[in-house]
Design an enzyme around this catalytic site. Structure first.
Site, short mmCIF file in Angstrom:
data_model
loop_
_atom_site.label_atom_id
_atom_site.label_comp_id
_atom_site.label_asym_id
_atom_site.label_seq_id
_atom_site.Cartn_x
_atom_site.Cartn_y
_atom_site.Cartn_z
N ARG A 175 1.14 -1.14 -0.11
CA ARG A 175 -0.08 0.00 0.09
C ARG A 175 0.85 1.17 0.02
O ARG A 175 0.62 2.09 -0.67
CB ARG A 175 -0.67 -0.13 1.24
CG ARG A 175 -2.15 -0.81 1.07
CD ARG A 175 -3.06 -1.22 2.20
NE ARG A 175 -4.11 -2.13 1.76
CZ ARG A 175 -4.92 -2.54 2.84
NH1 ARG A 175 -4.61 -2.46 4.02
NH2 ARG A 175 -5.95 -3.23 2.47
N HIS B 53 -5.78 -0.58 -6.77
CA HIS B 53 -4.64 -1.13 -6.29
C HIS B 53 -4.46 -1.49 -4.81
O HIS B 53 -4.89 -0.38 -4.28
CB HIS B 53 -3.54 -0.78 -6.74
CG HIS B 53 -2.75 -1.53 -7.85
ND1 HIS B 53 -1.67 -0.88 -8.54
CD2 HIS B 53 -2.71 -2.69 -8.15
CE1 HIS B 53 -1.38 -1.76 -9.56
NE2 HIS B 53 -1.95 -2.75 -9.39
N GLU B 54 -4.50 -2.60 -4.23
CA GLU B 54 -4.26 -2.85 -2.54
C GLU B 54 -5.33 -2.35 -1.82
O GLU B 54 -5.27 -1.81 -0.84
CB GLU B 54 -2.90 -2.32 -2.26
CG GLU B 54 -1.58 -2.72 -3.23
CD GLU B 54 -1.86 -4.34 -3.05
OE1 GLU B 54 -2.33 -4.96 -2.17
OE2 GLU B 54 -1.42 -4.86 -4.05
N GLY B 55 -6.67 -2.42 -2.40
CA GLY B 55 -7.63 -1.79 -1.46
C GLY B 55 -8.21 -0.50 -2.13
O GLY B 55 -7.71 0.59 -1.93
#
Length: 607
Positions: A312, A456-458
């Site tokens: 993140r 991306h990534e949440g």
């Protein structure tokens, strides 16, 4: 950019003080500079010239192999040779024992030059770091060490076609691989069957092997899969099977590429749908991909969050550098492109020659916004990296504080740059006008590449729920209290400096509004009421954090002698952020504070 990077590292974050710590004692300020110089050169020579090539000649699958431009292979070979995959690792694992903040600063050059080509390295480093934290000694030796050496690359396999971000709904299953499966030297051995979607770097021939980290559900005592996230475990699933010496056995694992996803941006990174255990590559005559458990049964998510949190911050940095690349390109264009006449007291004089775009007030607005977003986002990413160094090498109190601050700031480090540096890219296109919309200029690609980072990534929604639902209330709000103390300290110091006192007062007021809205959101103690407006809370929180960082950076600029020439620009960006950006928090915090019910009451039929 390099001047700003050096200023943030040396004058603001005072990285030279890290040299006093035993882990970094072999380094000097000169070795830090040499690392940055080397990475800047490799990025300039091997990555940047081929960024457009990687975009236009995106990966394609011929049914047997995935093809990538030769330039991608050569760029990543140069990256591997630089040693940056193991930059922050111990010497015994081929590392340089660099501070995380220097490692992140060095990697910024690659994200700026070609974020898609650099993605393979970011995933590999995160994969290996997870194994260093949660793997067995032999897993670290066999898998992590070969990844740090660049012999193998790595991935993270979470999402599935039917589940997306809802990991409790994943359907991939792992069952024990016969008798003696628990005694395998590489870890408890399982057979995996299922599908994983959106796997970046999931198939290529850049390296001789790919190490997949896969989430899958194991059976409970009754033999049935455990519902929810409690049954999720983590497995090492190599593309090609290996022995305990880290040698390829010559046997392919039962992992098959089902197809490539073709995205709006990030086209230089293969993005895949992988089938595990479909029987295309049976192992010992049996379908099922061989996987070795990492950590304890049922602790897969806890282990994976090590990589996800690192990713993140990396995604945030990538978003920052795309914003920076667009800013620099549009600034150069605005300086050389002449168009229009300035407005004077007598109006416009058509007899006068056109002036550069940069002379127009509205173009200055767009450029200042980009500067405030990109340079502010860079400060945020580097600050988080500096906290990682405190977490690993500080004294006990510093480690505790760094851990809490990272918990609170990680959702911001991912989400804020992915929203506002995307906006910077949009403004870069606007500065170039019609030309910005064409492929003759790079700014349209920067926007396309950056658009993925909001997912991306949440997504923003996930980051907002994490921030308001967990991070600001954990340990009785201790993390938020600690952050507020640091913000208040900056405001107090800035209040004594001519020209900054007004901003210090505005920051103090914003902090009070944020605290009041946080309390109001949770006043009833009903999560549904508090979290319905988590995304505007995330946006307001991020803007307060960036206002704080900009004021702290401005204080460092006031004292800097080595980078005195940067002071007027930092002050201008600070003024812009406080005049045009910080006031936005009132609109975001309003619905949060009154627990606006619209979004949870809205019914499908009303659409």
């Amino acid at each position: 950019m390099r001047d700003t990077l050096d200023f943030l590292l040396h004058d603001w974050l005072r990285t030279a003080t890290l040299l006093q710590r035993p882990r970094f004692a072999d380094h000097t300020a000169e070795t830090f500079a040499q690392v940055l110089d080397t990475c800047e050169r490799i990025a300039r020579e091997k990555f940047a010239p081929f960024n457009r090539l990687a975009d236009t000649q995106e990966p394609h699958f011929d049914g047997e192999r995935v093809h990538l431009p030769r330039a991608t292979h050569e760029a990543l070979a140069a990256y591997v040779e630089s040693g940056m995959l193991a930059a922050a690792q111990d010497y015994e694992f081929g590392g340089m024992q660099l501070p995380c903040v220097i490692e992140m600063a060095a990697n910024a050059f690659f994200s700026r030059a070609s974020v898609a080509m650099g993605g393979y390295a970011m995933l590999t480093s995160g994969n290996a770091s997870l194994l260093m934290a949660h793997g067995t000694p032999l897993q670290r030796e066999v898998f992590a060490k070969n990844e740090f050496a660049g012999r193998w690359f790595g991935t993270m396999c979470l999402s599935e076609p039917q589940a997306g971000s809802s990991l409790s709904d994943i359907a991939t299953r792992a069952v024990p691989d016969g008798e003696g499966h628990e005694a395998d030297p590489l870890g408890p051995r399982y057979r995996l069957r299922g599908n994983k979607m959106w796997i970046s770097g999931g198939e290529h021939e850049i390296t001789e092997n790919i190490v997949h980290l896969v989430l899958a559900k194991i059976p409970g005592p009754d033999g049935k899969p455990i519902a929810g996230t409690k049954g999720i475990s983590l497995f090492i699933v190599p593309k090609k099977l290996v022995n305990t010496k880290g040698e390829l056995t010559g046997e392919r694992n039962d992992v098959a590429l089902a197809g490539l996803n073709h995205k709006l941006g990030y086209r230089g990174t293969t993005n895949t749908l992988l089938n595990f255990g479909e029987g295309r590559f049976p192992v010992r005559g049996e379908a099922g991909a061989i996987g070795y458990m990492v950590g304890q049964p049922g602790e897969g998510l806890r282990c994976m969050f090590h990589m996800m949190n690192e990713a993140r911050i990396g995604v945030g940095l990538g978003a920052v550098m795309l914003g920076m690349a667009g800013y620099e390109a549009s600034l150069a264009y605005a300086r050389q492109r002449s168009q229009g006449r300035p407005i004077t007291g007598a109006g416009k004089d058509a007899t006068q020659p056109p002036v550069p775009l940069v002379e127009h007030a509205d173009v200055k607005r767009m450029l200042l916004a980009q500067k405030a977003y990109a340079e502010g986002g860079l400060a945020l990413a580097l600050y988080c990296a500096r906290l990682v160094d405190e977490l690993h090498t500080g004294d006990e109190a510093a480690r505790a504080e760094a851990g809490l601050l990272l918990e609170v700031l990680t959702p911001i480090a991912k989400s804020w740059p992915s929203e506002w540096c995307l906006e910077a890219n949009s403004l870069a296109i606007q500065v170039l006008g019609g030309y910005g919309y064409t492929r003759d200029f790079p700014v349209e690609q920067y926007w396309r590449d950056n658009r993925l980072n909001m997912i991306h990534e949440g997504t923003h929604g996930i980051q907002g729920l994490d921030l308001l639902g967990r991070k600001v209330v954990m340990k009785g709000g201790e993390g938020l209290r600690l952050l507020a103390l640091r913000v208040a300290d900056t405001a107090q110091r800035a209040g004594q400096v001519e020209g900054l006192a007004e901003h210090a007062n505005a920051l103090s007021g914003a902090l009070q509004k944020l605290g009041a809205a946080t309390k109001a959101a949770w006043a009833t103690g009903v999560p549904e009421e508090a979290l319905a407006n988590a995304t505007p809370y995330l946006q307001a929180f991020g803007h307060v954090v960036l206002a704080w960082l900009w004021l702290d950076v401005a204080l460092a600029a006031e004292e800097s002698e080595a980078h005195a020439a940067l002071k007027p620009g930092k002050r201008a960006a600070l003024r812009y952020f406080y005049a045009f950006e910080l006031p936005k928090i009132d609109a975001w915090l309003g619905p949060v504070a009154r627990r606006e019910p619209l979004l949870r009451e809205m019914q499908d039929a009303w659409f």
